[in-house]
Design a protein around this motif. Structure first.
Motif, PDB file in Angstrom:
ATOM      1  N   TRP A  57     -45.932  21.037 -26.194  1.00 54.45           N
ATOM      2  CA  TRP A  57     -47.138  21.217 -25.373  1.00 54.45           C
ATOM      3  C   TRP A  57     -46.846  20.975 -23.893  1.00 54.45           C
ATOM      4  N   ALA A  58     -45.585  21.151 -23.483  1.00 53.31           N
ATOM      5  CA  ALA A  58     -45.209  20.893 -22.091  1.00 53.31           C
ATOM      6  C   ALA A  58     -45.990  21.775 -21.123  1.00 53.31           C
ATOM      7  N   GLY A  59     -46.158  23.045 -21.480  1.00 54.82           N
ATOM      8  CA  GLY A  59     -46.914  23.951 -20.608  1.00 54.82           C
ATOM      9  C   GLY A  59     -48.370  23.536 -20.482  1.00 54.82           C
ATOM     10  N   ASP A  60     -48.964  23.109 -21.589  1.00 56.72           N
ATOM     11  CA  ASP A  60     -50.370  22.673 -21.553  1.00 56.72           C
ATOM     12  C   ASP A  60     -50.526  21.398 -20.725  1.00 56.72           C
ATOM     13  N   ILE A  61     -49.531  20.522 -20.818  1.00 54.13           N
ATOM     14  CA  ILE A  61     -49.581  19.267 -20.048  1.00 54.13           C
ATOM     15  C   ILE A  61     -49.515  19.568 -18.554  1.00 54.13           C
ATOM     16  N   TYR A  62     -48.640  20.508 -18.177  1.00 56.58           N
ATOM     17  CA  TYR A  62     -48.584  20.864 -16.757  1.00 56.58           C
ATOM     18  C   TYR A  62     -49.890  21.527 -16.312  1.00 56.58           C
ATOM     19  N   ASP A  63     -50.446  22.383 -17.168  1.00 53.50           N
ATOM     20  CA  ASP A  63     -51.726  23.026 -16.825  1.00 53.50           C
ATOM     21  C   ASP A  63     -52.810  21.977 -16.587  1.00 53.50           C
ATOM     22  N   LEU A  64     -52.773  20.910 -17.375  1.00 57.06           N
ATOM     23  CA  LEU A  64     -53.745  19.827 -17.192  1.00 57.06           C
ATOM     24  C   LEU A  64     -53.537  19.140 -15.844  1.00 57.06           C
ATOM     25  N   LEU A  65     -52.270  18.936 -15.471  1.00 53.41           N
ATOM     26  CA  LEU A  65     -51.986  18.332 -14.173  1.00 53.41           C
ATOM     27  C   LEU A  65     -52.406  19.258 -13.035  1.00 53.41           C
ATOM     28  N   ALA A  66     -52.246  20.563 -13.235  1.00 55.39           N
ATOM     29  CA  ALA A  66     -52.571  21.528 -12.191  1.00 55.39           C
ATOM     30  C   ALA A  66     -54.049  21.890 -12.141  1.00 55.39           C
ATOM     31  N   LEU A  67     -54.843  21.381 -13.084  1.00 54.53           N
ATOM     32  CA  LEU A  67     -56.249  21.762 -13.170  1.00 54.53           C
ATOM     33  C   LEU A  67     -57.044  21.490 -11.889  1.00 54.53           C
ATOM     34  N   PRO A  68     -56.879  20.337 -11.225  1.00 52.25           N
ATOM     35  CA  PRO A  68     -57.639  20.131  -9.976  1.00 52.25           C
ATOM     36  C   PRO A  68     -57.341  21.191  -8.915  1.00 52.25           C
ATOM     37  N   MET A  69     -56.079  21.628  -8.819  1.00 50.94           N
ATOM     38  CA  MET A  69     -55.736  22.677  -7.857  1.00 50.94           C
ATOM     39  C   MET A  69     -56.286  24.018  -8.303  1.00 50.94           C
ATOM     40  N   MET A  70     -56.145  24.346  -9.591  1.00 50.44           N
ATOM     41  CA  MET A  70     -56.598  25.639 -10.090  1.00 50.44           C
ATOM     42  C   MET A  70     -58.112  25.801  -9.939  1.00 50.44           C
ATOM     43  N   ASN A  71     -58.850  24.704 -10.039  1.00 49.70           N
ATOM     44  CA  ASN A  71     -60.312  24.782  -9.898  1.00 49.70           C
ATOM     45  C   ASN A  71     -60.750  25.111  -8.481  1.00 49.70           C
ATOM     46  N   THR A  72     -59.861  24.893  -7.517  1.00 49.60           N
ATOM     47  CA  THR A  72     -60.218  25.155  -6.119  1.00 49.60           C
ATOM     48  C   THR A  72     -59.660  26.477  -5.604  1.00 49.60           C
ATOM     49  N   LEU A  73     -58.763  27.103  -6.364  1.00 54.34           N
ATOM     50  CA  LEU A  73     -58.195  28.380  -5.924  1.00 54.34           C
ATOM     51  C   LEU A  73     -59.181  29.514  -6.193  1.00 54.34           C
ATOM     52  N   PRO A  74     -59.097  30.592  -5.409  1.00 50.78           N
ATOM     53  CA  PRO A  74     -59.963  31.756  -5.670  1.00 50.78           C
ATOM     54  C   PRO A  74     -59.714  32.303  -7.065  1.00 50.78           C
ATOM     55  N   GLU A  75     -60.741  32.889  -7.641  1.00 50.01           N
ATOM     56  CA  GLU A  75     -60.620  33.428  -9.002  1.00 50.01           C
ATOM     57  C   GLU A  75     -59.538  34.496  -9.063  1.00 50.01           C
ATOM     58  N   GLY A  76     -58.686  34.383 -10.074  1.00 46.64           N
ATOM     59  CA  GLY A  76     -57.597  35.338 -10.244  1.00 46.64           C
ATOM     60  C   GLY A  76     -56.316  34.936  -9.551  1.00 46.64           C
ATOM     61  N   THR A  77     -56.328  33.832  -8.789  1.00 43.69           N
ATOM     62  CA  THR A  77     -55.126  33.356  -8.095  1.00 43.69           C
ATOM     63  C   THR A  77     -54.422  32.311  -8.945  1.00 43.69           C
ATOM     64  N   ASN A  78     -53.108  32.435  -9.033  1.00 45.62           N
ATOM     65  CA  ASN A  78     -52.310  31.488  -9.795  1.00 45.62           C
ATOM     66  C   ASN A  78     -51.292  30.807  -8.882  1.00 45.62           C
ATOM     67  N   MET A  79     -50.721  29.719  -9.375  1.00 48.83           N
ATOM     68  CA  MET A  79     -49.621  29.076  -8.667  1.00 48.83           C
ATOM     69  C   MET A  79     -48.346  29.888  -8.912  1.00 48.83           C
ATOM     70  N   ILE A  80     -47.340  29.668  -8.070  1.00 52.87           N
ATOM     71  CA  ILE A  80     -46.112  30.457  -8.173  1.00 52.87           C
ATOM     72  C   ILE A  80     -44.916  29.534  -8.393  1.00 52.87           C
ATOM     73  N   ALA A  81     -43.814  30.119  -8.856  1.00 48.98           N
ATOM     74  CA  ALA A  81     -42.542  29.404  -9.017  1.00 48.98           C
ATOM     75  C   ALA A  81     -41.470  30.206  -8.297  1.00 48.98           C
ATOM     76  N   THR A  82     -40.874  29.619  -7.255  1.00 51.92           N
ATOM     77  CA  THR A  82     -39.876  30.336  -6.451  1.00 51.92           C
ATOM     78  C   THR A  82     -38.471  30.182  -6.993  1.00 51.92           C
ATOM     79  N   GLY A  83     -38.238  29.181  -7.851  1.00 44.96           N
ATOM     80  CA  GLY A  83     -36.913  28.976  -8.428  1.00 44.96           C
ATOM     81  C   GLY A  83     -36.761  29.680  -9.761  1.00 44.96           C
ATOM     82  N   VAL A  84     -35.503  29.944 -10.146  1.00 46.34           N
ATOM     83  CA  VAL A  84     -35.248  30.660 -11.405  1.00 46.34           C
ATOM     84  C   VAL A  84     -35.586  29.772 -12.602  1.00 46.34           C
TER      85      VAL A  84
END
Length: 269
Positions: free
Chosen positions: A36-63
């Motif tokens: 559930w590592a992905g779900d745990i990170y999503d939970l940590l990112a929830l405060p940021m995701m709630n403030t982003l415009p609808e349809g906007t996601n976070m990005i990963a610049t590293g491989v």
């Protein structure tokens, strides 16, 4: 000499065993949580995701960033879950070498410190993140699309977690300073204006460059300082002597006793 060496080696062996038990406990929780590592990170990112415009996601610049960042977050959560057992192992190693009165103080101190640090992290997650992220995103120009990098986001939230966790330790620091005799409650009260200024300076250094997050760190720091003063004053009050215990005489009693001695000496003369 041989006995001293044997005792030292036995302590090292015990320390190694307890460290291994603590590490194994963390790894067990880590392995269990990994699916559930992905779900745990999503939970940590929830405060940021709630403030982003609808349809906007976070990005990963590293491989490999999409893999390692959730793993780091999961390892942190595993450590927090295993923390009571880790502290138990640390206490079991230290406690035999302490006096009885030190054990009475030490255990509440360890538990209180841990609880306050976790409360600081919870306050940061539930109250601070949403307010700070909303302020930053609302302040951004309309020509900019806000899409934070997940690694930078993790670094940012970890900094705030540590800052608020340490901030919530203020009452413990105040109580220890008073109990150790470094300062008195009266001196702490006199230092109140300097503490208020210092709290805002520290908040300005640690938090992002916005007024809201500075206030949300400085105000709890000041309030917790006041809580520490109240508890320290309660703990420093003299405990009334129980029946049959020796109680030091008051100044009036000492003066009355000296008067009686003086009168007795005069009569004798």
């Amino acid at each position: 000499m041989s006995s001293t060496q044997d005792t030292f080696i036995s302590h090292l062996v015990e320390l190694r065993d307890r460290l291994l038990r603590a590490i194994v406990a963390i790894l067990v929780f880590f392995v269990v949580l990994m699916p559930w590592a992905g779900d745990i990170y999503d939970l940590l990112a929830l405060p940021m995701m709630n403030t982003l415009p609808e349809g906007t996601n976070m990005i990963a610049t590293g491989v490999v960033t999409p893999f390692f960042v959730p793993v780091k977050v999961t390892l942190l959560v595993a450590f927090l879950i295993a923390l009571p057992y880790v502290l138990h192992q640390a206490w079991a190693f230290i406690a035999p070498g302490l006096y009885a009165h030190e054990r009475r103080i030490g255990l509440p101190l360890v538990l209180g410190t841990t609880l306050l640090f976790l409360l600081g992290m919870a306050f940061c997650y539930f109250f601070v993140f949403g307010t700070v992220f909303k302020f930053i995103n609302d302040f951004a120009p309309a020509s900019i699309m806000v899409a934070p990098d997940i690694e930078e986001y993790l670094s940012f939230v970890m900094t705030l977690f540590i800052a608020f966790g340490i901030t919530f330790e203020v009452p413990v620091v105040v109580i220890l300073l008073v109990k150790a005799g470094v300062v008195s409650v009266a001196q702490l009260k006199e230092a109140r204006p300097y503490v208020i200024v210092g709290a805002f300076v520290i908040a300005a250094i640690i938090t992002p460059p916005d007024v809201i997050s500075q206030f949300m760190l400085a105000v709890p720091m000041i309030l917790l300082f006041e809580v520490g003063i109240v508890i320290a004053r309660m703990l420093s009050k003299p405990v009334p002597a129980a029946k049959g215990d020796y109680a030091a005489p008051s100044e009036d009693e000492v003066d009355a006793g000296l008067d009686r001695i003086e009168k007795t000496d005069k009569k004798g003369d």
